[in-house]
Design a protein around this motif. Structure first.
Motif, short mmCIF file in Angstrom:
data_model
loop_
_atom_site.label_atom_id
_atom_site.label_comp_id
_atom_site.label_asym_id
_atom_site.label_seq_id
_atom_site.Cartn_x
_atom_site.Cartn_y
_atom_site.Cartn_z
N GLY A 27 -3.98 4.61 -10.26
CA GLY A 27 -2.79 4.56 -9.40
C GLY A 27 -2.58 3.15 -8.86
O GLY A 27 -1.45 2.64 -8.84
N TYR A 28 -3.64 2.50 -8.45
CA TYR A 28 -3.53 1.13 -7.91
C TYR A 28 -3.01 0.17 -8.98
O TYR A 28 -2.12 -0.64 -8.73
N TYR A 29 -3.55 0.26 -10.18
CA TYR A 29 -3.10 -0.63 -11.27
C TYR A 29 -1.63 -0.36 -11.64
O TYR A 29 -0.84 -1.28 -11.85
N CYS A 82 -4.65 -10.68 -11.56
CA CYS A 82 -4.73 -9.28 -11.12
C CYS A 82 -6.01 -9.11 -10.34
O CYS A 82 -7.08 -9.52 -10.80
N ALA A 83 -5.88 -8.44 -9.22
CA ALA A 83 -7.06 -8.17 -8.41
C ALA A 83 -8.00 -7.20 -9.14
O ALA A 83 -7.55 -6.37 -9.93
N MET A 84 -9.26 -7.33 -8.88
CA MET A 84 -10.28 -6.30 -9.15
C MET A 84 -10.34 -5.74 -10.58
O MET A 84 -10.13 -4.55 -10.81
N THR A 111 -7.39 -14.49 -6.46
CA THR A 111 -8.31 -14.68 -5.34
C THR A 111 -9.15 -13.43 -5.15
O THR A 111 -10.32 -13.48 -4.80
N TYR A 112 -8.52 -12.27 -5.41
CA TYR A 112 -9.17 -10.98 -5.17
C TYR A 112 -9.94 -10.49 -6.40
O TYR A 112 -9.92 -9.30 -6.72
N SER A 113 -10.61 -11.40 -7.09
CA SER A 113 -11.38 -10.98 -8.26
C SER A 113 -12.70 -10.35 -7.81
O SER A 113 -13.22 -10.66 -6.72
N LEU A 134 -3.78 -18.21 -5.38
CA LEU A 134 -4.16 -18.37 -3.98
C LEU A 134 -3.28 -17.54 -3.06
O LEU A 134 -2.05 -17.48 -3.24
N TYR A 135 -3.92 -16.92 -2.07
CA TYR A 135 -3.20 -16.42 -0.90
C TYR A 135 -3.64 -17.29 0.27
O TYR A 135 -4.75 -17.80 0.29
N VAL A 136 -2.76 -17.48 1.25
CA VAL A 136 -3.09 -18.36 2.37
C VAL A 136 -3.31 -17.51 3.63
O VAL A 136 -2.52 -16.62 3.93
N VAL A 166 3.14 -9.80 3.20
CA VAL A 166 2.41 -8.56 3.47
C VAL A 166 2.45 -7.78 2.16
O VAL A 166 3.23 -8.10 1.27
N LEU A 167 1.62 -6.76 2.07
CA LEU A 167 1.61 -5.97 0.85
C LEU A 167 2.81 -5.03 0.80
O LEU A 167 3.20 -4.46 1.82
N GLY A 168 3.41 -4.88 -0.38
CA GLY A 168 4.48 -3.92 -0.55
C GLY A 168 3.98 -2.50 -0.30
O GLY A 168 2.77 -2.24 -0.33
N LEU A 169 4.93 -1.60 -0.08
CA LEU A 169 4.54 -0.20 0.20
C LEU A 169 4.40 0.55 -1.12
O LEU A 169 5.39 0.85 -1.79
N ARG A 170 3.16 0.80 -1.50
CA ARG A 170 2.91 1.53 -2.75
C ARG A 170 2.58 2.98 -2.40
O ARG A 170 1.49 3.28 -1.90
N LEU A 171 3.55 3.84 -2.68
CA LEU A 171 3.43 5.22 -2.21
C LEU A 171 2.25 5.93 -2.85
O LEU A 171 1.58 6.74 -2.22
N THR A 212 -13.44 -5.74 2.74
CA THR A 212 -12.85 -7.08 2.70
C THR A 212 -11.36 -7.01 2.39
O THR A 212 -10.56 -7.74 2.96
N PHE A 213 -11.01 -6.14 1.48
CA PHE A 213 -9.63 -5.96 1.05
C PHE A 213 -8.71 -5.73 2.26
O PHE A 213 -7.74 -6.43 2.49
N GLY A 214 -9.09 -4.77 3.08
CA GLY A 214 -8.30 -4.45 4.27
C GLY A 214 -8.28 -5.62 5.23
O GLY A 214 -7.23 -6.01 5.74
N THR A 216 -8.73 -8.87 4.79
CA THR A 216 -8.04 -10.09 4.41
C THR A 216 -6.55 -9.88 4.30
O THR A 216 -5.77 -10.75 4.63
N PHE A 217 -6.15 -8.71 3.82
CA PHE A 217 -4.71 -8.59 3.61
C PHE A 217 -3.99 -8.03 4.82
O PHE A 217 -2.80 -8.10 4.92
N GLY A 218 -4.75 -7.49 5.73
CA GLY A 218 -4.11 -6.96 6.93
C GLY A 218 -3.73 -8.08 7.86
O GLY A 218 -2.85 -8.91 7.58
N ASN A 268 8.29 -10.83 -9.80
CA ASN A 268 8.46 -9.97 -8.63
C ASN A 268 7.19 -9.14 -8.43
O ASN A 268 7.23 -8.03 -7.95
N HIS A 269 6.07 -9.72 -8.89
CA HIS A 269 4.75 -9.12 -8.66
C HIS A 269 4.64 -7.77 -9.38
O HIS A 269 4.03 -6.82 -8.88
N GLY A 270 5.29 -7.70 -10.55
CA GLY A 270 5.23 -6.44 -11.31
C GLY A 270 5.89 -5.29 -10.57
O GLY A 270 5.53 -4.13 -10.76
N GLY A 271 6.89 -5.61 -9.71
CA GLY A 271 7.58 -4.55 -8.96
C GLY A 271 6.72 -3.94 -7.87
O GLY A 271 7.00 -2.84 -7.39
N ARG A 272 5.67 -4.65 -7.44
CA ARG A 272 4.74 -4.09 -6.45
C ARG A 272 5.05 -4.53 -5.03
O ARG A 272 4.40 -4.12 -4.09
N GLN A 273 6.04 -5.42 -4.89
CA GLN A 273 6.32 -5.95 -3.55
C GLN A 273 7.68 -5.44 -3.05
O GLN A 273 7.75 -4.38 -2.49
C1 LIG Z 1 -5.41 -7.59 -3.20
C2 LIG Z 1 -3.96 -7.46 -3.47
C3 LIG Z 1 -3.21 -8.26 -2.49
C4 LIG Z 1 -3.69 -7.85 -4.87
C5 LIG Z 1 -2.26 -7.79 -5.25
O1 LIG Z 1 -1.59 -8.79 -5.24
C6 LIG Z 1 -1.67 -6.56 -5.71
O2 LIG Z 1 -2.31 -5.49 -5.61
O3 LIG Z 1 -0.53 -6.58 -6.17
#
Ligand SMILES: CC(C)CC(=O)C(=O)O
Ligand SMILES: Cc1cc2nc3c(=O)[nH]c(=O)nc-3n(C[C@H](O)[C@H](O)[C@H](O)COP(=O)(O)O)c2cc1C
Length: 399
Positions: A27-29, A82-84, A111-113, A134-136, A166-171, A212-214, A216-218, A268-273
């Protein structure tokens, strides 16, 4: 019909990856933001552009080599960050790196490898270009340390992602309450210097990727980042070229040029944002126009066939990057699977070039893309996207 026993194109890899991955990780991918309009538009919009092939050219030799930021690469097809990757396969980014290197593709590392940037580049053959995404963070020393490590390890560019303050809303993730499994670590945040320094909140050797995920991105991402305070800061701490990832407009392309960036990635971040943002193949022409000869333009999003790559090149992209297809290949067969995914796309690009009558990348230009007006008229008459159709018809009128 299922083709899962014998994948012969990228789309065949998707159900295989889905069947071998835990549902949360899948689901995350897979997910896009909200209604996934943009995720699907990225793929479907390629169908609005058809090819305009030429015949009786000598196509006995096809060469996909090109130059990116002044260096020769075998192919304009690269790997998007791609993260993770270890969610797909235990060897994670190390496997991806070996496949990229074997194929001659540029790899952009997130960055999130789940593998440290030093290990990822060490898996390459020395010829491959690695770029560091990079994320800042509010504590910029965290980002700075990652840049310094990337420089030392041999990365040749910094890719600043600008579409994720911020992270997009992924339902799907929200419904699944998705968290990375506790055995995975975001290894770039396990730098003892970072742990012991002022930025202890980000990294902790003992913390799993899920914690860490939460963190850093929060709260800790820098949402105040701007052209003025971000790019000049980056340029003051690194000599590496800065590539801005997540550009969709002519306006932002001009700002990237004005701030001395080396290139932009239309994404557009693969439509994830931002769901509802325009597809990348539709955004590409305005960015290419605004870029002129000042900076290079690359794109990612929705590329699933060699003909998609060809269309992006024809509309002015100098290179393209793919994300989900790489993760599907990784889930399928690790390094071998990533290499297979790259080869499928590469062979299809070469096939498209052959059948379209082009023998090298420089020959692929706008004249090979055809946009049937009738499609836009049909949109308008269905009343579905009258504004979009009007805009496109105005563009055609200008031709
Ligand atoms: C850790 C996330 C911010 C990675 C990302 O950019 C994503 O899931 O689209
Ligand atoms: C699972 C996943 C993780 C991603 N992680 C990152 C990331 O860490 N940094 C980033 O800049 N983009 C990230 N992206 C976005 C990709 O780099 C890329 O822009 C997009 O996915 C390309 O579209 P495609 O998946 O249709 O090829 C991620 C995408 C996916 C699918």
């Amino acid at each position: 019909m299922s083709h899962t026993n014998n994948p012969v194109c990228i789309k065949d890899l998707e159900p295989i990856a889905k069947s071998v991955m835990p549902s949360g990780a899948w689901g995350y991918y897979d997910s896009g933001a909200h209604d996934e309009q943009t995720k699907f538009d990225n793929m479907n919009a390629f169908d609005n552009y058809r090819l305009h092939p030429r015949m009786l050219r000598d196509v006995s030799q096809i060469n996909t080599a090109t130059t990116i930021l002044g260096r020769t690469v075998r192919t304009p097809l690269g790997i998007a960050p791609c993260a993770m990757h270890k969610l797909a396969h235990p060897e994670g980014e190390a496997a991806t790196s070996r496949a990229a290197s074997k194929h001659g593709s540029i790899m952009i590392l997130s960055t999130y490898s789940t593998t440290s940037l030093e290990k990822v580049i060490a898996e390459g053959n020395g010829d491959t270009q690695y770029w560091m995404q990079l994320y800042v963070y509010q504590d910029r020393s965290v980002s700075e340390k990652i840049i310094k490590r990337a420089e030392k390890a041999g990365f040749s560019a910094i890719v600043l992602t600008v579409d994720a303050p911020v992270l997009g809303l992924r339902l799907v993730d929200a419904r699944n309450k998705f968290k990375p499994p506790p055995h995975l670590h975001l290894e770039n945040f396990m730098d003892p210097e970072v742990v012991n320094g002022a930025s202890g909140y980000v990294a902790d050797q003992a913390k799993s990727a899920s914690e860490t995920f939460g963190a850093t991105f929060g709260a800790n991402g820098d949402q105040s980042l701007s052209w003025e305070n971000g790019i000049s800061w980056l340029k003051s701490i690194t000599k590496l070229p800065i590539i801005v990832k997540g550009i969709l407009t002519a306006e932002d392309t001009k700002l990237a040029i004005a701030h001395g960036c080396a290139a932009v990635i239309v994404s557009n971040h693969g439509g994830r944002q931002l769901d509802g943002a325009l597809s990348t193949i539709d955004a590409l022409p305005q960015v290419v126009d605004a870029a002129g000869d000042a900076i290079e333009v690359y794109m990612d999003g929705g590329i699933r066939r060699g003909s998609d790559i060809f269309k992006a090149l024809a509309l002015g992209a100098r290179a393209v990057f793919v994300a989900r297809p790489i993760l599907w290949g990784l889930a399928y067969q690790g390094e071998k699977g990533v290499h297979y995914a790259l080869e499928l796309l590469q062979k299809e690009l070469e096939l498209t070039m052959t059948l379209a009558g082009t023998t090298c990348i420089e020959e692929i230009d706008e004249s090979y893309v055809y946009q049937p007006v009738s499609r836009w008229v049909r949109y308008a008459s269905r009343g579905k996207s009258a504004a979009g159709a009007d805009q496109k018809l105005r563009l055609v009128a200008k031709l």
